[in-house]
Write a protein that holds these residues in place. Structure first.
Motif, PDB file in Angstrom:
ATOM      1  N   GLY A 314       0.820  -1.205   0.000  1.00 13.06           N
ATOM      2  CA  GLY A 314       0.000   0.000   0.000  1.00 13.06           C
ATOM      3  C   GLY A 314       0.856   1.258   0.000  1.00 13.06           C
ATOM      4  N   LEU A 315       1.943   1.218   0.783  1.00 12.39           N
ATOM      5  CA  LEU A 315       2.827   2.376   0.844  1.00 12.39           C
ATOM      6  C   LEU A 315       3.522   2.598  -0.492  1.00 12.39           C
ATOM      7  N   ALA A 316       3.952   1.479  -1.125  1.00 18.10           N
ATOM      8  CA  ALA A 316       4.709   1.599  -2.367  1.00 18.10           C
ATOM      9  C   ALA A 316       3.853   2.173  -3.488  1.00 18.10           C
ATOM     10  N   LEU A 317       2.572   1.781  -3.542  1.00 16.16           N
ATOM     11  CA  LEU A 317       1.703   2.307  -4.602  1.00 16.16           C
ATOM     12  C   LEU A 317       1.492   3.800  -4.424  1.00 16.16           C
ATOM     13  N   ALA A 318       1.416   4.214  -3.121  1.00 12.92           N
ATOM     14  CA  ALA A 318       1.469   5.640  -2.778  1.00 12.92           C
ATOM     15  C   ALA A 318       0.326   6.481  -3.300  1.00 12.92           C
ATOM     16  N   THR A 319      -0.756   5.873  -3.762  1.00 17.37           N
ATOM     17  CA  THR A 319      -1.938   6.677  -4.035  1.00 17.37           C
ATOM     18  C   THR A 319      -2.717   6.812  -2.730  1.00 17.37           C
ATOM     19  N   PRO A 320      -3.590   7.815  -2.631  1.00 16.17           N
ATOM     20  CA  PRO A 320      -4.355   7.955  -1.386  1.00 16.17           C
ATOM     21  C   PRO A 320      -5.122   6.677  -1.045  1.00 16.17           C
ATOM     22  N   LEU A 321      -5.706   6.038  -2.069  1.00 17.86           N
ATOM     23  CA  LEU A 321      -6.479   4.828  -1.818  1.00 17.86           C
ATOM     24  C   LEU A 321      -5.591   3.706  -1.299  1.00 17.86           C
ATOM     25  N   ALA A 322      -4.401   3.554  -1.905  1.00 15.57           N
ATOM     26  CA  ALA A 322      -3.502   2.474  -1.505  1.00 15.57           C
ATOM     27  C   ALA A 322      -3.023   2.673  -0.070  1.00 15.57           C
ATOM     28  N   LEU A 323      -2.703   3.916   0.266  1.00 15.99           N
ATOM     29  CA  LEU A 323      -2.218   4.190   1.609  1.00 15.99           C
ATOM     30  C   LEU A 323      -3.337   3.953   2.624  1.00 15.99           C
ATOM     31  N   ALA A 324      -4.567   4.316   2.238  1.00 12.15           N
ATOM     32  CA  ALA A 324      -5.700   4.023   3.110  1.00 12.15           C
ATOM     33  C   ALA A 324      -5.822   2.517   3.303  1.00 12.15           C
ATOM     34  N   GLY A 325      -5.557   1.771   2.210  1.00 16.76           N
ATOM     35  CA  GLY A 325      -5.564   0.318   2.312  1.00 16.76           C
ATOM     36  C   GLY A 325      -4.541  -0.178   3.307  1.00 16.76           C
ATOM     37  N   SER A 326      -3.350   0.414   3.284  1.00 14.34           N
ATOM     38  CA  SER A 326      -2.307   0.028   4.237  1.00 14.34           C
ATOM     39  C   SER A 326      -2.754   0.270   5.669  1.00 14.34           C
ATOM     40  N   VAL A 327      -3.310   1.466   5.914  1.00 10.57           N
ATOM     41  CA  VAL A 327      -3.747   1.802   7.269  1.00 10.57           C
ATOM     42  C   VAL A 327      -4.830   0.827   7.723  1.00 10.57           C
ATOM     43  N   PHE A 328      -5.781   0.574   6.825  1.00  9.80           N
ATOM     44  CA  PHE A 328      -6.857  -0.371   7.134  1.00  9.80           C
ATOM     45  C   PHE A 328      -6.262  -1.753   7.407  1.00  9.80           C
ATOM     46  N   TYR A 329      -5.284  -2.137   6.593  1.00 16.28           N
ATOM     47  CA  TYR A 329      -4.671  -3.452   6.751  1.00 16.28           C
ATOM     48  C   TYR A 329      -4.019  -3.587   8.119  1.00 16.28           C
ATOM     49  N   ILE A 330      -3.327  -2.524   8.544  1.00 15.06           N
ATOM     50  CA  ILE A 330      -2.678  -2.584   9.855  1.00 15.06           C
ATOM     51  C   ILE A 330      -3.725  -2.713  10.950  1.00 15.06           C
ATOM     52  N   MET A 331      -4.819  -1.949  10.821  1.00 24.62           N
ATOM     53  CA  MET A 331      -5.875  -2.018  11.836  1.00 24.62           C
ATOM     54  C   MET A 331      -6.408  -3.437  11.959  1.00 24.62           C
ATOM     55  N   LYS A 394      -7.856  -6.349   1.925  1.00 20.91           N
ATOM     56  CA  LYS A 394      -7.234  -6.772   0.670  1.00 20.91           C
ATOM     57  C   LYS A 394      -7.935  -6.150  -0.529  1.00 20.91           C
ATOM     58  N   LEU A 395      -9.266  -6.063  -0.431  1.00 19.01           N
ATOM     59  CA  LEU A 395     -10.040  -5.484  -1.531  1.00 19.01           C
ATOM     60  C   LEU A 395      -9.541  -4.086  -1.867  1.00 19.01           C
ATOM     61  N   VAL A 396      -9.328  -3.275  -0.830  1.00 21.92           N
ATOM     62  CA  VAL A 396      -8.894  -1.900  -1.053  1.00 21.92           C
ATOM     63  C   VAL A 396      -7.533  -1.883  -1.736  1.00 21.92           C
ATOM     64  N   LEU A 397      -6.621  -2.728  -1.240  1.00 18.73           N
ATOM     65  CA  LEU A 397      -5.270  -2.745  -1.822  1.00 18.73           C
ATOM     66  C   LEU A 397      -5.310  -3.201  -3.275  1.00 18.73           C
ATOM     67  N   VAL A 398      -6.091  -4.236  -3.552  1.00 19.73           N
ATOM     68  CA  VAL A 398      -6.171  -4.752  -4.919  1.00 19.73           C
ATOM     69  C   VAL A 398      -6.749  -3.686  -5.838  1.00 19.73           C
ATOM     70  N   ARG A 399      -7.804  -3.038  -5.385  1.00 21.57           N
ATOM     71  CA  ARG A 399      -8.432  -2.001  -6.194  1.00 21.57           C
ATOM     72  C   ARG A 399      -7.444  -0.856  -6.470  1.00 21.57           C
ATOM     73  N   ALA A 400      -6.684  -0.476  -5.408  1.00 21.05           N
ATOM     74  CA  ALA A 400      -5.709   0.602  -5.577  1.00 21.05           C
ATOM     75  C   ALA A 400      -4.665   0.208  -6.606  1.00 21.05           C
ATOM     76  N   GLY A 401      -4.251  -1.059  -6.578  1.00 23.58           N
ATOM     77  CA  GLY A 401      -3.254  -1.524  -7.531  1.00 23.58           C
ATOM     78  C   GLY A 401      -3.787  -1.525  -8.945  1.00 23.58           C
ATOM     79  N   LEU A 402      -5.042  -1.976  -9.098  1.00 20.52           N
ATOM     80  CA  LEU A 402      -5.628  -2.031 -10.438  1.00 20.52           C
ATOM     81  C   LEU A 402      -5.802  -0.631 -11.017  1.00 20.52           C
ATOM     82  N   GLU A 403      -6.113   0.320 -10.150  1.00 26.51           N
ATOM     83  CA  GLU A 403      -6.346   1.681 -10.629  1.00 26.51           C
ATOM     84  C   GLU A 403      -5.131   2.255 -11.345  1.00 26.51           C
ATOM     85  N   ILE A 404      -3.938   1.935 -10.825  1.00 30.22           N
ATOM     86  CA  ILE A 404      -2.765   2.491 -11.502  1.00 30.22           C
ATOM     87  C   ILE A 404      -2.049   1.438 -12.337  1.00 30.22           C
TER      88      ILE A 404
END
Lengths: 509, 115
Positions: A314-331, A394-404
């Protein structure tokens, strides 16, 4: 308001000191342990509410203004991490009352737990990079002792590896701080962020960012720096494993995310491919390592590593959505992972072993269906089965990855997800399901009263939180995305810490 | 001077890594101690090496006499020394206990948990 921001550090410190003074009475120590960690949960929730309402809270220690003094800077991400630390801490304290033997408790187990929490909370709150080093040392020091407490051979062997590699990482961290100070003349993260962004000397910035990546990468157990983790995490008592698994590597992840959003923002040309590669390898090696293991906690240890890969992704993709995915993932991950280790402890108490093959003949399910179901929830959540928390993460991270359009890494993430399901199914089948429902003759080693309510309570609560995060994924994702937006808004952070004048100063010359 | 210190820091780092990679756990401690020293010396030189006064304010004046040395690296090193002192003391006890438990100071014997 400013008191609230330092309470997550002061409270465990006071509780730890009180427990040391009351070392003669285990009962009082237990009461203090549970009460103080529960109070920490309340304080952290209040702090989170405050940050959520008011924005970033800054407290200057001794009223020395930044960048001269040390400041605590609490943003949404930091306060979310403190809430998670407090919940894990409280669950561990309650679980430990019966889960840690008397001998360990009388050797200052509870004070160490408090100091560990103090270090973790301090690391999440501080806005000064050297102060971050000090908090790291505080939490490492207590984790060293917690890991070795009990003096069993396995523990000592695990502890030596753990201590050595963590001291290496600390020395690298310190070196990086030295160079950072020598180059930029400040240690305040907000000030550093400003100065690094303005500098022409990109060579030293890249060098520094890599030094930090290695130093924090060792602590977060990313590829190829993770070997200490599966060598040590399965040796201490289960309660200690659980809090280590839930919190300690995540402090490393927190530091990576903080440093690579605030100080060295992800550079699409260099850091992104590197981090994507590291994330992919971390996920793959972790999950393949887990597939080859047959010991409950070693399987789970390898899964910590593979999950770290998702956070890094999530951090590496670095879009707002991906980073939100990372934060959600940690939670999601902290709660689930700590819980799985707690349940491994319950299974071990019921069946007297945590070797999956040896548990087999008489299943835990036959002994205690409740424990089996409580394992099922976090295990499926870890694998990412809807409607549990892991699915949305995972859904958020996958979606963030597909977006870019980062197809390759998303493919890896999905394959790893399936392999995670395989590992969890393996544990479920071997330990909880296999064998006849009842076979009293072979189960003499079993202890029917092995699971006291005080150990079941934290497990059930954490499982309930996992379900709740899944059911209320919408509002929680909303919080995560605001935390991510705040992380990406460097100027907002700098302005909150240094004041408006600092920003104008920079624009005017 | 800066270059000399840089070479020394590099040398100490090299010695530290070498000692850590040796098989004996006693040498491991020496390596870790050296590693801390190297990092401290690096911070010291990063703060700038100059002939200057200590940053102490004389009675009656409001700022230290120019030129004064940057006091912050010294404070950082002091903190780091205290921390590494504590960690090393712990490490020594740990190694001694581990030696008693395993009966050998060769790290190759520390593989029981690797299964």
């Amino acid at each position: 308001m400013s008191t609230l921001a330092v309470l997550p550090v002061i409270l465990p410190l006071a509780a730890g000191a009180a427990s040391v003074l009351l070392w003669k009475s285990l009962r009082v120590q237990r009461v203090v342990g549970v009460a103080a960690t529960l109070a920490l949960v309340i304080v952290s929730l209040l702090l989170f509410r405050e940050v959520n309402r008011e924005g970033i809270i800054v407290v200057h220690m001794g009223s020395w203004p930044s960048p001269i003094g040390i400041s605590f800077v609490v943003d949404l991400f930091g306060s979310i991490m403190v809430v998670l630390a407090a919940i894990t801490g409280a669950a561990t304290a309650i679980y430990s009352v019966r889960g840690i033997d008397k001998r360990r408790q009388s050797f200052l187990y509870f004070p160490l737990l408090h100091i560990l929490l103090m270090g973790v909370c301090g690391a999440f709150l501080t806005g000064d990079i050297f102060n971050l080093y000090v908090w790291f040392e505080v939490l490492l020091m207590s984790s060293f002792v917690l890991l070795a407490l009990g003096n069993e051979r396995d523990q000592l062997e695990g502890a030596i590896k753990y201590v050595t590699i963590n001291l290496m990482s600390s020395a690298l961290f310190l070196t990086a701080i030295g160079i950072l100070y020598g180059t930029f003349g400040t240690l305040d993260m907000a000030d550093l962020s400003r100065k690094i962004a303005a500098t022409q000397n990109t060579g030293i910035v890249t060098t520094l960012s890599m030094l930090f990546l290695i130093a924090f990468g060792i602590k977060a157990a990313i590829f190829p720096l993770f070997f200490w983790l599966p060598a040590s995490y399965h040796t201490p008592p289960f309660a200690v494993s659980a809090i280590f698994a839930g919190l300690l590597t995540k402090v490393g992840v927190y530091a990576i995310i903080r440093v690579f959003t605030l100080l060295f923002p992800i550079d699409p040309g260099f850091t992104r491919p590197l981090m994507l590669f590291l994330a992919a390898m971390t996920m793959l090696t972790g999950v393949l390592g887990a597939a080859s293991q047959m010991e409950f906690r070693r399987v789970l240890s390898f899964h910590i590593i593979s999950q770290i890969g998702y956070m890094l992704l999530g951090l590496a993709l670095a879009t707002p959505l991906a980073l939100a995915g990372s934060v959600f993932y940690i939670m999601h991950h902290i709660i689930v992972k700590a819980n799985l280790f707690f349940i491994a402890g319950l299974a071990e108490r019921i069946r007297g072993t945590s070797d999956l093959k040896a548990i087999g003949p008489v299943s835990v399910y036959a002994r205690s269906p409740l424990v089996a179901i409580l394992f099922f929830i976090p295990a499926m959540s870890l694998a990412g089965i809807p409607p549990l928390s892991g699915f949305f993460a995972k859904l958020v991270l996958v979606r963030a990855g597909l977006e870019i359009g980062e197809w390759a890494i998303i493919a890896v993430a999905l394959v790893v997800s399936i392999l995670t399901l395989y590992s969890m199914t393996k544990i479920w089948a071997e330990a909880f399901w296999k064998g006849p429902a009842r076979r009293e003759d072979e189960a003499e080693s079993d202890n029917k009263d092995a699971v006291p309510p005080s150990m079941l309570l934290p497990v059930a609560t954490l499982a309930a939180i996992t379900v709740a995060v899944g059911l209320f994924a919408g509002p929680i994702f909303d919080i995560a995305s605001r935390a991510a937006a705040q992380l990406l808004d460097k100027e907002g952070y700098v302005r909150a810490v240094l004041g408006d004048e600092a920003m104008q100063e920079e624009e005017s010359p | 001077m800066q270059i000399l210190i840089a070479i020394i820091v590099g040398g100490i780092f090299a010695c530290a890594i070498y000692m850590i990679l040796r098989r004996s756990i006693v040498k491991l401690i020496i390596g870790l101690a050296l590693l801390g020293h190297a990092a401290n010396l690096l911070i010291f030189s990063a703060g700038g090496l100059s002939k200057a006064h200590p940053a102490l304010v004389r009675p009656g004046s409001t700022s230290p006499p120019e030129p004064y040395a940057d006091p912050l690296p010294q404070a950082l090193i002091l903190t780091a020394i205290v921390i590494s002192f504590g960690v090393l003391a712990f490490m020594m006890v740990l190694v001694s206990r581990a030696y008693n438990a395993v009966g050998n100071d060769d790290t190759d014997e520390f593989v029981n948990t690797e299964r």
